[in-house]
Motif scaffolding. Structure first.
Motif, PDB file in Angstrom:
ATOM      1  N   GLY A   1     -12.335   4.988   0.710  1.00 54.97           N
ATOM      2  CA  GLY A   1     -11.059   5.655   0.934  1.00 54.97           C
ATOM      3  C   GLY A   1     -11.162   6.940   1.729  1.00 54.97           C
ATOM      4  N   TYR A   2     -10.118   7.204   2.507  1.00 56.50           N
ATOM      5  CA  TYR A   2      -9.920   8.498   3.176  1.00 56.50           C
ATOM      6  C   TYR A   2     -10.955   8.804   4.266  1.00 56.50           C
ATOM      7  CZ  TYR A   2      -6.492   9.395  -0.456  1.00 56.50           C
ATOM      8  OH  TYR A   2      -5.390   9.294  -1.285  1.00 56.50           O
TER       9      TYR A   2
ATOM     10  N   GLN B   1     -10.845   9.662  -3.417  1.00 51.78           N
ATOM     11  CA  GLN B   1     -11.559   8.483  -2.929  1.00 51.78           C
ATOM     12  C   GLN B   1     -12.207   7.678  -4.046  1.00 51.78           C
ATOM     13  OE1 GLN B   1     -12.616  11.590  -2.578  1.00 51.78           O
ATOM     14  NE2 GLN B   1     -14.785  11.698  -3.135  1.00 51.78           N
TER      15      GLN B   1
ATOM     16  N   GLN C   1      -5.304   5.890  -5.751  1.00 49.11           N
ATOM     17  CA  GLN C   1      -5.003   6.989  -4.846  1.00 49.11           C
ATOM     18  C   GLN C   1      -5.293   6.640  -3.383  1.00 49.11           C
ATOM     19  OE1 GLN C   1      -3.603   9.822  -6.367  1.00 49.11           O
ATOM     20  NE2 GLN C   1      -3.713   8.331  -8.037  1.00 49.11           N
ATOM     21  N   TRP C   2      -5.805   5.443  -3.143  1.00 51.81           N
ATOM     22  CA  TRP C   2      -6.121   5.065  -1.766  1.00 51.81           C
ATOM     23  C   TRP C   2      -4.848   4.878  -0.944  1.00 51.81           C
ATOM     24  CZ3 TRP C   2     -10.728   1.162  -1.049  1.00 51.81           C
ATOM     25  CH2 TRP C   2     -11.894   1.752  -1.534  1.00 51.81           C
ATOM     26  N   ARG C   3      -4.968   5.065   0.358  1.00 51.17           N
ATOM     27  CA  ARG C   3      -3.854   4.852   1.276  1.00 51.17           C
ATOM     28  C   ARG C   3      -3.802   3.380   1.700  1.00 51.17           C
ATOM     29  NH1 ARG C   3      -6.231   8.756   5.670  1.00 51.17           N
ATOM     30  NH2 ARG C   3      -7.864   7.215   5.245  1.00 51.17           N
ATOM     31  N   GLN C   4      -2.692   3.013   2.316  1.00 45.00           N
ATOM     32  CA  GLN C   4      -2.556   1.631   2.790  1.00 45.00           C
ATOM     33  C   GLN C   4      -3.645   1.302   3.807  1.00 45.00           C
ATOM     34  OE1 GLN C   4      -0.254  -0.800   1.778  1.00 45.00           O
ATOM     35  NE2 GLN C   4      -1.618  -2.105   2.980  1.00 45.00           N
ATOM     36  N   ALA C   5      -3.976   2.263   4.666  1.00 45.38           N
ATOM     37  CA  ALA C   5      -5.019   2.031   5.675  1.00 45.38           C
ATOM     38  C   ALA C   5      -6.370   1.746   5.026  1.00 45.38           C
ATOM     39  CB  ALA C   5      -5.123   3.241   6.605  1.00 45.38           C
ATOM     40  N   ASP C   6      -6.636   2.370   3.882  1.00 42.93           N
ATOM     41  CA  ASP C   6      -7.906   2.134   3.186  1.00 42.93           C
ATOM     42  C   ASP C   6      -7.979   0.707   2.646  1.00 42.93           C
ATOM     43  OD1 ASP C   6      -8.486   4.838   3.646  1.00 42.93           O
ATOM     44  OD2 ASP C   6      -7.492   5.431   1.793  1.00 42.93           O
TER      45      ASP C   6
ATOM     46  N   ASN D   1      -6.266  -1.815   3.883  1.00 44.38           N
ATOM     47  CA  ASN D   1      -6.353  -2.685   5.060  1.00 44.38           C
ATOM     48  C   ASN D   1      -7.798  -2.817   5.532  1.00 44.38           C
ATOM     49  OD1 ASN D   1      -3.580  -2.920   4.993  1.00 44.38           O
ATOM     50  ND2 ASN D   1      -3.210  -1.508   6.686  1.00 44.38           N
TER      51      ASN D   1
ATOM     52  N   ASN E   1      -4.782   0.933  10.527  1.00 50.11           N
ATOM     53  CA  ASN E   1      -3.770   1.961  10.262  1.00 50.11           C
ATOM     54  C   ASN E   1      -2.350   1.413  10.354  1.00 50.11           C
ATOM     55  OD1 ASN E   1      -5.540   4.214   9.856  1.00 50.11           O
ATOM     56  ND2 ASN E   1      -5.917   4.245  12.056  1.00 50.11           N
TER      57      ASN E   1
ATOM     58  N   GLN F   1       0.522  -1.874   9.380  1.00 50.17           N
ATOM     59  CA  GLN F   1       0.819  -2.902   8.386  1.00 50.17           C
ATOM     60  C   GLN F   1       0.421  -4.295   8.859  1.00 50.17           C
ATOM     61  OE1 GLN F   1       1.824  -2.453   5.399  1.00 50.17           O
ATOM     62  NE2 GLN F   1       2.468  -0.307   5.396  1.00 50.17           N
TER      63      GLN F   1
END
Length: 664
Positions: free
Chosen positions: A174-175, A292, A297-302, A304, A404, A406
């Motif tokens: 993550g991140y 991380q 707490q991860w983002r969508q990009a993580d 993906n 990054n 969808q």
């Protein structure tokens, strides 16, 4: 005893010499799969190239490209934490009361800190860091090439594997915090190559030497070694008969459980927290400062990125026709997926301190390495991959580069569908060529966009970097190919040797990419104006995320953003960190002070005696404060570096002056 296995890719009578140079194996009836003229011409050209350029020259070119992709930016990121652990070994009296160490340290699980401390004692902080990092990069690439060699790649295919790992992004988790072969010095810098060597030995049947490498790697960084050990075990289990496997599991699993129960009962090492769960306050602090470590707490990009990496593994497994390659990627899947599941269970379901601290998702680093290697292995097989697998890999690589957005998950799903539900081979040959051109063009654009994004990121992270465009991975791969072209055109070995020496000299000349300010902070300890005024046992509050007291002054830091890295391991540290950060923010003056209007942090703008007095009274552990505001009559020392990228002036204040109410 584990039976030794033969060399997996020893040449056989079924192979041509050119095939073996490329690391390929001829399969019976494979000639029909090479019926496409363009594919034949491409293979013949690649087979001829190794004969034009000796293998040692290909290896030298690959090393030049690798080192050009991994410049030295100085001590930053987790490299700062490992430096502090080494300084603790050298001077316990100075750093023992630092917030990062006062409640314990993770250096008890690694020998790296003591080794780095020895290097610092001999060479100093700056030169030891540069030397250790340079050796680590060479060792990493050697481990990667040895792994590729152990899986059968030879000559130009081995060079192509090196080129692939140079060009492809290596992030995981993550991140964007972790990558393979990071450019800052940590224990991971040496544990990763040792694990790669161990896996190469495993695949060659050298299990005793492999275990020795794993043991050394575990002594350096056990968390990074664990996924390799899991692959070692699963590899040997998959090589046994069903009866042997049942026997080993019936004996081995109970023994392993007994060992784990014993470690937990005796509370040895990290297992002393096996029954500890995060309480709400601690969990909130851990999620806020070490996001991380928690999938929630991860983002969508993580996600993906994770999906693209796992999809690539599954698609490669489906595409391989060579049984050895199939076995390797089966083992990889049996390692990655269970570790990820356990990581989610420990950190986001149970909220276990041990389950979170182990950070089992770090096993993805091996997925990144083997996925990259798998692309070269696939096209090095004697039998050409089906078109649907080529299209599948193009889609998954596009998902990887478009993480990054969808649409990345859509590409992953399309790739899996094509890989496991045949149909793409029904497309007409002409349309296949059209789709190939379109997809390769899109991939090249996406990879170029990745390089541009890396340039922008580097420029933001390293404001005074030199030759910014030289180092992003894609450009380093292009540079590597340029050196290859020059060597090919040179013909004579003497001229090629000159090209290689000149190229390597160029890389060495620009390898140190530290800004002038970064260089000054790492080399001027003991020579800057502040040192003589600060006792070795003092705590220094320098209101920056980066712990300048560690690097520039080699003194204990009262608090910094980097101190939060160990919050996930220790509740007392989490509470003390929150208290100190809250305290410094509460007493900080607003940003209206002259000279601080552009500051991002009000704590950097403490600028009157009353505010300093409140800060020093709030916690007697604050002995000295570094500020960017001049307070006449109280300044102990002034530091004006006059270096590009450095603050214009910094001022040192002694809390004892404010507590006594007397100016200097």
């Amino acid at each position: 005893m584990i039976p030794a296995e033969p060399n997996l890719r020893a040449p056989t009578g079924q192979e041509t010499s050119a095939d073996f140079m490329l690391g390929t194996q001829a399969a019976e009836g494979s000639s029909s799969s090479l019926s496409k003229p363009w594919f034949n011409r491409a293979r013949q050209a690649l087979k001829a190239l190794p004969g034009q350029i000796p293998e040692w020259q290909l290896l030298a070119i690959a090393i030049i490209g690798w080192m050009s992709a991994h410049s030295w930016h100085g001590i930053y990121h987790d490299g700062v934490l490992y430096l502090a652990q080494a300084l603790l070994h050298l001077s316990p009296a100075t750093f023992g009361h630092d917030l990062f160490f006062v409640f314990g340290s993770q250096d008890q699980f690694t020998i790296f800190a003591s080794l780095q401390a020895t290097a610092i004692k001999w060479l100093g902080v700056s030169r030891s860091s540069i030397g250790l990092m340079f050796v680590a990069h060479l060792l990493w690439f050697a481990g990667y090439l040895f792994l590729a060699y152990s899986l059968g790649l030879r000559r130009f295919a081995l060079f192509a594997a090196g080129l692939a790992v140079i060009a492809m992004p290596g992030g995981y988790g993550g991140y964007n915090i972790f990558t393979i072969s990071e450019d800052f010095l940590t224990a991971r810098s040496y544990a990763e190559p040792l694990t790669l060597f161990a896996l190469g030995l495993t695949f060659r049947g050298r299990w005793k030497a492999a275990l020795a490498c794993f043991a050394l790697s575990a002594a350096v960084h056990p968390l990074m070694t664990l996924p390799g050990l899991v692959m070692f075990v699963v590899w040997h289990l998959t090589g046994m008969t069903r009866a042997q496997r049942q026997k080993v599991l019936l004996c081995g699993v109970p023994v392993l459980l007994l060992v784990l129960v014993g470690l937990c009962a005796l509370r040895v090492g990290p297992f002393n927290s096996w029954d500890v769960l995060y309480d709400p306050l601690w969990l909130a602090a851990a999620r806020r400062n070490t996001a991380q470590c928690f999938f929630s707490q991860w983002r969508q990009a993580d996600f993906n990125l994770l999906a693209a990496q796992l999809t690539l593994t599954l698609c490669l497994l489906r595409a391989f026709k060579n049984p050895v390659n199939q076995r390797v990627f089966t083992v990889l899947g049996f390692m990655a997926i269970p570790l990820l599941a356990l990581a989610v269970l420990g950190s986001d379901v149970i909220h276990s301190v041990l389950g979170t601290s182990l950070q089992l998702w770090r096993g993805m680093w091996l997925v990144v390495v083997l996925d990259c290697l798998g692309l070269i292995l696939l096209f090095s097989e004697a039998e050409r991959p089906d078109y649907r697998h080529i299209l599948t890999l193009q889609l998954v690589l596009l998902a990887y580069l478009a993480r990054n957005f969808q649409i990345s998950l859509l590409f992953c799903m399309l790739g899996l569908e094509m890989s496991y539900f045949p149909g793409a081979n029904k497309i007409r040959p002409f349309l296949q060529r059209v789709y190939n051109v379109i997809m390769m063009t899109v991939l090249l654009i996406a990879l170029s966009a990745e390089a541009v994004a890396q340039i922008i990121y580097d420029k933001h992270l390293f404001a005074s970097i030199h030759l910014t465009g030289f180092y992003p991975r894609l450009l380093s791969a292009v540079f590597c190919l340029l050196v290859l072209l020059l060597c090919y055109l040179a013909r004579r070995n003497t001229l090629r040797f000159v090209v290689l020496i000149a190229s390597f000299a160029l890389v060495l000349f620009v390898w140190d990419q530290r800004s002038d300010w970064q260089h000054a902070t790492e080399t001027n300890s003991g020579q800057n104006p502040f040192d003589q005024h600060i006792p070795r046992t003092a705590n220094v509050y320098w209101p920056e995320f980066f712990p300048y007291p560690w690097v520039a002054l080699q003194r204990a830091s009262y608090v910094s953003g980097m101190s939060a890295a160990a919050i996930v391991f220790n509740r007392e540290l989490a509470m003390a960190y929150n208290k100190r950060q809250t305290l410094t923010m509460q007493v900080a003056q607003a940003r209206s002070i002259k000279g601080c209007e552009g500051s991002n942090d009000a704590r950097q703008c403490i600028g009157d005696a009353q505010t300093f007095q409140l800060l020093c009274q709030a916690d007697p552990q604050i002995n000295f404060v570094v500020s960017y505001v001049d307070l006449p009559g109280y300044v102990v020392s002034r530091w004006s570096p006059k270096i590009p990228g450095a603050p214009q002036s910094m001022y040192l204040y002694d809390c004892s002056h404010f507590l006594s109410g007397s100016a200097r």
